[in-house]
Motif scaffolding. Structure first.
Motif, short mmCIF file in Angstrom:
data_model
loop_
_atom_site.label_atom_id
_atom_site.label_comp_id
_atom_site.label_asym_id
_atom_site.label_seq_id
_atom_site.Cartn_x
_atom_site.Cartn_y
_atom_site.Cartn_z
N ILE A 11 11.62 16.01 36.69
CA ILE A 11 10.58 16.51 37.59
C ILE A 11 10.02 17.84 37.07
N ALA A 12 10.91 18.70 36.58
CA ALA A 12 10.48 20.01 36.07
C ALA A 12 9.57 19.85 34.84
N LYS A 15 6.18 18.56 35.96
CA LYS A 15 5.47 19.65 36.63
C LYS A 15 4.95 20.67 35.60
N PHE A 19 0.99 22.21 34.40
CA PHE A 19 0.85 23.62 34.79
C PHE A 19 -0.56 24.14 34.54
N TRP A 24 -0.05 19.83 40.35
CA TRP A 24 1.07 19.54 41.24
C TRP A 24 0.78 20.16 42.61
N THR A 101 4.33 13.80 47.51
CA THR A 101 5.08 14.65 46.57
C THR A 101 6.16 15.44 47.29
N GLU A 105 10.16 15.19 46.49
CA GLU A 105 11.00 16.34 46.16
C GLU A 105 12.12 16.51 47.17
N PHE A 195 2.82 11.85 35.93
CA PHE A 195 3.08 12.26 37.31
C PHE A 195 2.99 11.06 38.25
#
Length: 381
Positions: A11-12, A15, A19, A24, A101, A105, A195
Motif C-alpha cells: 500500500i505504501a 501510495k 505522490f 490518493w 479507499t 485502509e 491503485f
C-alpha cells in the motif's frame, strides 16, 4: 536476504507512486484547506498538460509533410489526454473513491495475523512483483524522456513547436522543464492502474478470508457473522467496481488507440529507432490493460466460489433456519462481481483480454493488407 514485500509495504509503494499527482484520497476528516489545495493542484496539472497538447498539436499541423514527426506528435497526445481523463474522473467520483479507499485502509489496519498470512501467501507474493515491475517501467520510460534530448541531440523531450522562438534561453529551459513535469504526471497517472488493481485485489482477498471463515464455522453465531460479512462485502465490492470503471475505460480506450497508431508505424517507412521505441510503448499499453483484467478475473472467480464453499459445509446436519440462511448466501453468490466497462463494453476478464489482443492483431493485419494493396496500386499506376 531479500526483504519480503508485506501488505502494508505494498500500500505504501502504491501510495508513493501517486505522490506527484496527489491522487490518493485524503482522510475523511481532512480540512477544507487541504481539499482545496488538492483541487487547485489538479486544475494546474490539467492546464500544464493542455499546454503540452497545444504545442504538440501545433507541431503536428505545421509539419504535416513530415510523417515521422506527425506520428511522434500523435503518440504524445494520447498519454496527455489520458492524464486529463484521469483527473476529471478523480474529481467526478472523489467521494466514492475516498470512501472505498478509507474502508480498504481500515480493513488492512484491523487485519489479524493469520489473515494477513493468507493475504501474503495468496495475493502479495503472487502479484507484487508484476505490479512493481509495471510501476518501475512507467517511471523508467520517464527517465528515457529525460535523457532523450541529450542522446539524440534534440531540443526537447517531446516533439513540439511554438508560435515564438523557444530555442533561446530561458524559454528553452522553461519548455524543457515544463515537458518533464508533464512527463512525471503521465508516469504517475499510469500508476493509477496499480491503485485500481490494488482495490480489486484486496476485495478478492476479503472474499478469500470469508471463505476461510465459512470453512471453520462451528456455531450458528459464526454463520450469522459470515452472512453479515458477505452482505457488507457485496456492497463494498459494488462500490469498488463503480470507482474502478471510469479509470479502466480510459486505460482501455487510450491503449487501444495507441496500439492502432503503433500498428501504422510498423507498416510505414519510419526509422528503426522509432519502431524500437514503439515496441516498448506497445508492451506498456498491453500491460496497462492486463493490470485490470487479471484482478477482475480473480474477483469473478472468488466471488462466485463463495456458493461452492457454502454448499460444502455440513448443512445437512444443521437446522432448518441454518439451511435457509445458507441458501441465501448461495443465491447471492450466483451472480459474480463484474467490472463492467461503461458505454456498452464487456466486463473485464482474462477472456476479454484475450479477445482484446485478437481484435488488436486483426486491426493490424487489416491495416497492413490495405497498405500493401494501396502500395501495389500506386506501383501499377
Amino acid at each position: 536476504m531479500q526483504k519480503k514485500i508485506t501488505l502494508r509495504k505494498t500500500i505504501a509503494i502504491v501510495k508513493l507512486s501517486l505522490f506527484f499527482i496527489w491522487f490518493w484520497p485524503l482522510p475523511q476528516d481532512a480540512s477544507k484547506r487541504k481539499v482545496l489545495c488538492m483541487k487547485l493542484y489538479q486544475y494546474v496539472s490539467i492546464l500544464l498538460t493542455i499546454a503540452v497538447i497545444a504545442s504538440m498539436t501545433y507541431a503536428l499541423i505545421k509539419n504535416l509533410d513530415d510523417p515521422e514527426l506527425v506520428i511522434k506528435s500523435s503518440l504524445g497526445l494520447f498519454p496527455c489526454s489520458h492524464v486529463i481523463w484521469n483527473i476529471l474522473c478523480h474529481i467526478a467520483i472523489y467521494q466514492r473513491l475516498q470512501c472505498v479507499t478509507f474502508k480498504m485502509e481500515n480493513a488492512c489496519a484491523l487485519i489479524k495475523s493469520h489473515e494477513e498470512a493468507i493475504v501474503q501467501r495468496d495475493y502479495i507474493d503472487k502479484c507484487a512483483h508484476f505490479y512493481g515491475f509495471c510501476i518501475t517501467l512507467f517511471y523508467m520510460s520517464l527517465f528515457a524522456l529525460f535523457v532523450g534530448p541529450i542522446l539524440l541531440d534534440e531540443p526537447l523531450p517531446a516533439p513540439a513547436d511554438f508560435p515564438f522562438d523557444a530555442s533561446r534561453q530561458p524559454l528553452r529551459a522553461i519548455t524543457y522543464i515544463h515537458q518533464i513535469v508533464v512527463g512525471l504526471l503521465i508516469a504517475a497517472h499510469l500508476c493509477v492502474n496499480a491503485f485500481m488493481a490494488l482495490l480489486l485485489w484486496l476485495v478478492s482477498a476479503r472474499f478469500k478470508l470469508l471463505i476461510e471463515d465459512l470453512r471453520t464455522i462451528t456455531s450458528i453465531y459464526d454463520f450469522m457473522k459470515c452472512i453479515q460479512k458477505h452482505q457488507q462485502l457485496l456492497e463494498y465490492a459494488k462500490e469498488v467496481t463503480l470507482a474502478v470503471r471510469p479509470f479502466a475505460l480510459g486505460t482501455v480506450f487510450f491503449s487501444t488507440v495507441s496500439l492502432i497508431v503503433f500498428g501504422l508505424i510498423f507498416i510505414t517507412g519510419v526509422s528503426l529507432a522509432l519502431k524500437i521505441q514503439c515496441v516498448f510503448l506497445a508492451v506498456s499499453a498491453l500491460l496497462e490493460v492486463f493490470m485490470y483484467a487479471w484482478p477482475a478475473e480473480h474477483l469473478i472467480y472468488i466471488s462466485n466460489n463463495i456458493a461452492q464453499i457454502a454448499f460444502e459445509t455440513n448443512w445437512y446436519e444443521k437446522s432448518e433456519s441454518f439451511r435457509k440462511n445458507l441458501q441465501m448466501i448461495i443465491l447471492r453468490s450466483q451472480k459474480p462481481i463484474l467490472v463492467v466497462l461503461p458505454c456498452g463494453l464487456p466486463s473485464l476478464s482474462l477472456h476479454y483480454y484475450a479477445s482484446y489482443l485478437s481484435t488488436i492483431f486483426s486491426y493490424f493485419t487489416t491495416m497492413r493488407i490495405m497498405f500493401e494493396e494501396q502500395k501495389d496500386g500506386a506501383g501499377r499506376n
